[in-house]
Motif scaffolding. Structure first.
Motif, short mmCIF file in Angstrom:
data_model
loop_
_atom_site.label_atom_id
_atom_site.label_comp_id
_atom_site.label_asym_id
_atom_site.label_seq_id
_atom_site.Cartn_x
_atom_site.Cartn_y
_atom_site.Cartn_z
N VAL A 281 0.86 -1.19 0.00
CA VAL A 281 0.00 0.00 0.00
C VAL A 281 0.90 1.24 0.00
O VAL A 281 1.72 1.42 0.91
CB VAL A 281 -0.93 0.00 1.22
N VAL A 282 0.77 2.11 -1.06
CA VAL A 282 1.60 3.34 -1.19
C VAL A 282 0.67 4.54 -1.13
O VAL A 282 -0.32 4.59 -1.87
CB VAL A 282 2.38 3.33 -2.52
N ASN A 283 0.93 5.46 -0.26
CA ASN A 283 0.13 6.68 -0.14
C ASN A 283 0.48 7.61 -1.31
O ASN A 283 1.63 8.02 -1.48
CB ASN A 283 0.41 7.38 1.18
N GLN A 284 -0.53 7.97 -2.16
CA GLN A 284 -0.31 8.80 -3.35
C GLN A 284 -1.45 9.78 -3.47
O GLN A 284 -2.59 9.44 -3.20
CB GLN A 284 -0.22 7.91 -4.59
N ARG A 285 -1.14 11.00 -3.90
CA ARG A 285 -2.14 12.06 -4.05
C ARG A 285 -3.03 11.72 -5.23
O ARG A 285 -2.55 11.38 -6.29
CB ARG A 285 -1.46 13.39 -4.27
N PRO A 286 -4.40 11.83 -5.06
CA PRO A 286 -5.29 11.52 -6.17
C PRO A 286 -5.17 12.56 -7.28
O PRO A 286 -4.89 13.74 -7.03
CB PRO A 286 -6.66 11.53 -5.52
N ALA A 287 -5.41 12.11 -8.52
CA ALA A 287 -5.33 13.01 -9.68
C ALA A 287 -6.41 12.60 -10.66
O ALA A 287 -6.76 11.42 -10.77
CB ALA A 287 -3.95 12.93 -10.32
N PHE A 288 -6.98 13.62 -11.40
CA PHE A 288 -7.98 13.36 -12.43
C PHE A 288 -7.31 12.80 -13.65
O PHE A 288 -6.36 13.38 -14.18
CB PHE A 288 -8.74 14.64 -12.79
N THR A 289 -7.81 11.73 -14.11
CA THR A 289 -7.30 11.19 -15.37
C THR A 289 -8.06 11.76 -16.56
O THR A 289 -7.57 11.73 -17.69
CB THR A 289 -7.45 9.66 -15.38
N ARG A 290 -9.28 12.35 -16.31
CA ARG A 290 -10.06 13.00 -17.35
C ARG A 290 -10.72 14.22 -16.74
O ARG A 290 -11.61 14.07 -15.91
CB ARG A 290 -11.11 12.04 -17.91
N PRO A 291 -10.33 15.46 -17.14
CA PRO A 291 -10.89 16.67 -16.51
C PRO A 291 -12.31 16.92 -16.97
O PRO A 291 -12.78 16.35 -17.96
CB PRO A 291 -9.93 17.76 -16.99
N LEU A 292 -13.02 17.83 -16.26
CA LEU A 292 -14.38 18.21 -16.61
C LEU A 292 -14.37 19.09 -17.85
O LEU A 292 -13.42 19.80 -18.12
CB LEU A 292 -15.02 18.96 -15.43
N GLN A 293 -15.48 19.10 -18.61
CA GLN A 293 -15.63 19.90 -19.82
C GLN A 293 -16.89 20.74 -19.71
O GLN A 293 -17.88 20.31 -19.13
CB GLN A 293 -15.72 18.98 -21.05
N ASP A 294 -16.86 21.98 -20.36
CA ASP A 294 -18.03 22.87 -20.37
C ASP A 294 -19.09 22.30 -21.28
O ASP A 294 -18.80 21.73 -22.34
CB ASP A 294 -17.63 24.26 -20.85
N LEU A 295 -20.37 22.49 -20.88
CA LEU A 295 -21.49 22.00 -21.68
C LEU A 295 -22.08 23.08 -22.56
O LEU A 295 -22.98 22.81 -23.36
CB LEU A 295 -22.58 21.45 -20.76
N GLY A 296 -21.67 24.36 -22.45
CA GLY A 296 -22.19 25.43 -23.28
C GLY A 296 -23.49 25.97 -22.74
O GLY A 296 -23.87 25.73 -21.59
N GLN A 297 -24.24 26.78 -23.62
CA GLN A 297 -25.51 27.37 -23.23
C GLN A 297 -26.60 26.33 -23.33
O GLN A 297 -26.76 25.66 -24.34
CB GLN A 297 -25.83 28.55 -24.16
N LEU A 298 -27.39 26.21 -22.28
CA LEU A 298 -28.50 25.26 -22.25
C LEU A 298 -29.79 26.02 -22.04
O LEU A 298 -29.84 26.98 -21.27
CB LEU A 298 -28.32 24.25 -21.11
N GLU A 299 -30.83 25.69 -22.78
CA GLU A 299 -32.13 26.32 -22.61
C GLU A 299 -32.85 25.67 -21.45
O GLU A 299 -32.77 24.47 -21.25
CB GLU A 299 -32.95 26.16 -23.90
N GLU A 300 -33.62 26.58 -20.81
CA GLU A 300 -34.34 26.10 -19.64
C GLU A 300 -35.50 25.22 -20.06
O GLU A 300 -36.22 25.54 -20.98
CB GLU A 300 -34.84 27.30 -18.82
#
Length: 300
Positions: A281-300
């Motif tokens: 067991v190795v203590n390691q800082r978590p990291a995102f392998t896939r970042p979040l993306q913007d969804l753009g303008q959405l209509e209500e």
């Protein structure tokens, strides 16, 4: 109008009278139309006459009158009623008893008086019988069983050699004569040593038949077996050899090498040994392998 089968509403019963007494049998039957009445005596139609009177009326009544009963009148009397709707009958028996007359007088036999007295005959003179002495031969008595002398014993069927595998059964048998000698004695020997009866050795001696049975034999049972028969008049012996062969060893070689290899492969328990693994067991800082993306303008 409807018709109705005849039926007796009054019946006569069995009558016992003495000879010379009057007899009356009465019966009445109903039905529509009025039934016709007939009489029978012991199954034969009864006809009226000077000694028997038969009366009828329109209501179904009928009577048989016998002014003076006789022994010949004793019988079964049957009255039958019949119309278009059916037939019925009733019957009973007439007994006529004959009176017993006076007992006949017993007559006594008259014998004439004897005119001469018969004297008894005198006793006969004693008869003289002369006896002559006769010598008789003594009866022949068969000799007693214990006094009988038997011939010396001999084997009519000797023992035979036997070969058997270790652990098996062995049977020796023979025949001897004479059969009924009460002094005869049988002994069995192995290599000159007396065999005692045990759970493995059973002996038989019946009516001239001798036998030895051995169970679960071992290698030490091999050797010369002797059956000795002795009596008050002699001795007889018969010998036979027993060859005990060892059990064959278990076959280790296989005739199907390919099948043996498969069996050995299945019996290889080393493949089924459980192994334990230790994860580090190795203590390691978590990291995102896939970042979040913007969804753009959405209509209500």
């Amino acid at each position: 109008s409807s018709v109705v089968a005849p039926k007796f509403i009054e019946r006569f019963t069995t009558v016992n009278v003495k000879e010379g007494e009057p007899v009356r049998l009465f019966a009445r039957a109903i039905g529509t139309p009025i039934p016709r009445i007939t009489w029978q005596k012991d199954g034969i139609p009864l006809q009226p006459g000077p000694d028997v009177q038969i009366l009828w009326d329109d209501n179904g009544s009928t009577t048989v009158d016998i002014p003076r009963a006789k022994t010949s009148d004793a019988a079964w009397y049957q009255c039958t009623a019949q119309n278009v709707a059916g037939t019925t009958a009733t019957r009973a028996r007439l007994f006529v008893e004959t009176p017993k007359g006076p007992a006949p007088e017993q007559r006594r036999l008259q014998l004439p008086r004897p005119t001469k007295v018969i004297q008894p005959e005198p006793a006969p003179e004693p008869e003289v019988i002369f006896l002559r002495h006769v010598e008789r031969a003594a009866p022949h008595m068969p000799p007693k069983e214990e006094d009988r002398i038997y011939p010396p014993p001999k084997f009519t069927i000797p023992l035979n050699d036997v070969a058997q595998v270790e652990g098996g059964k062995v049977h020796f048998e023979g025949r001897i004569e004479p059969v009924s000698d009460p002094t005869m004695r049988v002994q069995w020997f192995l290599n000159g040593n007396l065999i005692q009866a045990s759970s493995r050795a059973n002996t038989t001696f019946q009516f001239g038949f001798v036998a030895l049975d051995l169970l679960s034999i071992v290698m030490e049972d091999s050797g010369e077996y002797t059956c000795r028969v002795s009596s008050s008049t002699g001795v007889a012996e018969s010998r036979a050899m027993l060859s005990v062969q060892p059990k064959p060893p278990i076959e280790q070689q296989s005739q199907h090498s390919a099948a043996l290899h498969q069996i050995q492969n299945l019996e290889d328990y080393s493949k089924y040994v459980r192994t334990e693994s230790i994860e580090e067991v190795v203590n390691q800082r978590p990291a995102f392998t896939r970042p979040l993306q913007d969804l753009g303008q959405l209509e209500e």
